[in-house]
Design an enzyme around this catalytic site. Structure first.
Site, PDB file in Angstrom:
ATOM      1  N   ASP A  67       0.820  -1.221   0.000  1.00 23.65           N
ATOM      2  CA  ASP A  67       0.000   0.000   0.000  1.00 23.65           C
ATOM      3  C   ASP A  67       0.849   1.264   0.000  1.00 23.65           C
ATOM      4  OD1 ASP A  67       0.972  -0.453   2.537  1.00 23.65           O
ATOM      5  OD2 ASP A  67      -0.967  -0.588   3.524  1.00 23.65           O
ATOM      6  N   ASP A 135      -7.636  -2.357  14.132  1.00 20.68           N
ATOM      7  CA  ASP A 135      -9.013  -2.676  13.728  1.00 20.68           C
ATOM      8  C   ASP A 135      -9.067  -3.914  12.828  1.00 20.68           C
ATOM      9  OD1 ASP A 135      -7.911  -1.718  11.400  1.00 20.68           O
ATOM     10  OD2 ASP A 135      -9.325  -0.066  11.117  1.00 20.68           O
TER      11      ASP A 135
HETATM   12  C1  GLP Z   1      -0.428   0.519   8.595  1.00 25.26           C
HETATM   13  C2  GLP Z   1      -0.104  -0.343   7.375  1.00 25.26           C
HETATM   14  C3  GLP Z   1      -0.357  -1.807   7.642  1.00 25.26           C
HETATM   15  C4  GLP Z   1       0.237  -2.199   8.979  1.00 25.26           C
HETATM   16  C5  GLP Z   1      -0.446  -1.422  10.066  1.00 25.26           C
HETATM   17  C6  GLP Z   1       0.013  -1.804  11.461  1.00 25.26           C
HETATM   18  O1  GLP Z   1      -1.736   0.950   8.639  1.00 25.26           O
HETATM   19  N1  GLP Z   1      -0.825   0.046   6.216  1.00 25.26           N
HETATM   20  O2  GLP Z   1       0.202  -2.567   6.583  1.00 25.26           O
HETATM   21  O3  GLP Z   1       0.058  -3.578   9.198  1.00 25.26           O
HETATM   22  O4  GLP Z   1      -0.136  -0.049   9.842  1.00 25.26           O
HETATM   23  O5  GLP Z   1       1.158  -1.107  11.796  1.00 25.26           O
HETATM   24  P1  GLP Z   1       2.075  -1.433  13.028  1.00 25.26           P
HETATM   25  O6  GLP Z   1       2.848  -2.642  12.665  1.00 25.26           O
HETATM   26  O7  GLP Z   1       2.948  -0.222  13.157  1.00 25.26           O
HETATM   27  O8  GLP Z   1       1.179  -1.638  14.197  1.00 25.26           O
END
Ligand code: GLP
Length: 235
Positions: A67, A135
């Protein structure tokens, strides 16, 4: 599903890196589906160490990321292109021209999404690395009434904006929209590896992997994949 609970983040990162390294060793010209967020940072560090020691060669590998924020170009230090360069690509011998991240500055978003999907299905992802949002989102597939198959533009949930604000100067700087690989692309990967850490992820990890399969908890779709490994550390 292979659900592995480990003691700490270092072990999680070690195990995840080992799984990815085995894919690269078995197939040097593999396609790596990669993820951003804080969870995979340790995994990338371990992969860099292996590469520096001469144990792992990225020269023939291709990567395709999940993404990108809409409106940020690759030079922006909070763009996911920048993150990938900074956390992995700049430190290993991967050919940057074979690393793909959605173009957040694309003027024709539907065309960008279509081209991204064409690339995914043409190349075929050997292993998809994922984190999980609080979420239950994977990539930026937010909770919804249905699963979206294609790469698409998404309006981020308020909770995701709040969670990701820690990386920006102020919450107002967090983009409100993004481009994300859809569930079709993620589920098309031969192997899926999801890493999650922290006590705050415990509840969503339980819901996603031991609860009902529902688009309200996007990661729950992974229960339908035949080769998924989840590595979770509460610490
Ligand atoms: C973002 C990314 C996700 C990721 C999520 C969780 O929103 N688009 O791909 O899994 O964050 O992030 P973290 O690993 O920092 O909790």
């Amino acid at each position: 599903m292979n659900f592995i609970k480990v003691e700490n983040y270092d072990i999680l990162s070690e195990k995840a890196a080992e799984i990815i390294a085995n894919v690269i060793k078995a197939k040097p010209d593999c396609v790596l589906g990669l993820a951003t967020g804080s969870s995979p940072v340790g995994t990338y560090k371990k992969l860099i160490e292996m590469n520096k020691k001469g144990e792992l060669d990225f020269s023939k590998a291709t990567s395709i990321n999940l993404d990108e924020y809409e409106g940020l170009d690759g030079e922006h230090d909070q763009s996911y292109r920048y993150f990938m360069n900074d956390n992995l690509f700049n430190h290993v011998n991967i050919d940057k021209s074979k690393t793909f991240v959605p173009n957040g500055k694309a003027t024709d978003i539907p065309a960008e999404c279509k081209a991204y999907d064409d690339r995914i299905y043409e190349m075929g992802i050997d292993i998809q690395l994922l984190g999980i949002g609080l979420d239950g989102h994977i990539g930026f597939n937010e909770p919804d009434k249905y699963f979206t198959k294609e790469t698409h533009r998404v309006v981020l949930d308020e909770s995701t904006i709040v969670a990701n604000a820690r990386f920006f100067e102020s919450i107002d700087d967090v983009p409100k929209t993004a481009i994300t690989m859809g569930m079709g692309g993620i589920m098309s990967a031969k192997k899926v590896l999801l890493v999650a850490n922290g006590a705050n992820k415990k509840e969503i990890v339980e819901k996603a992997f031991f609860g009902p399969i529902t688009p309200e908890v996007p990661a729950s779709i992974l229960q339908l994949h035949n080769d998924v490994t989840v590595i979770y550390s509460e610490n």
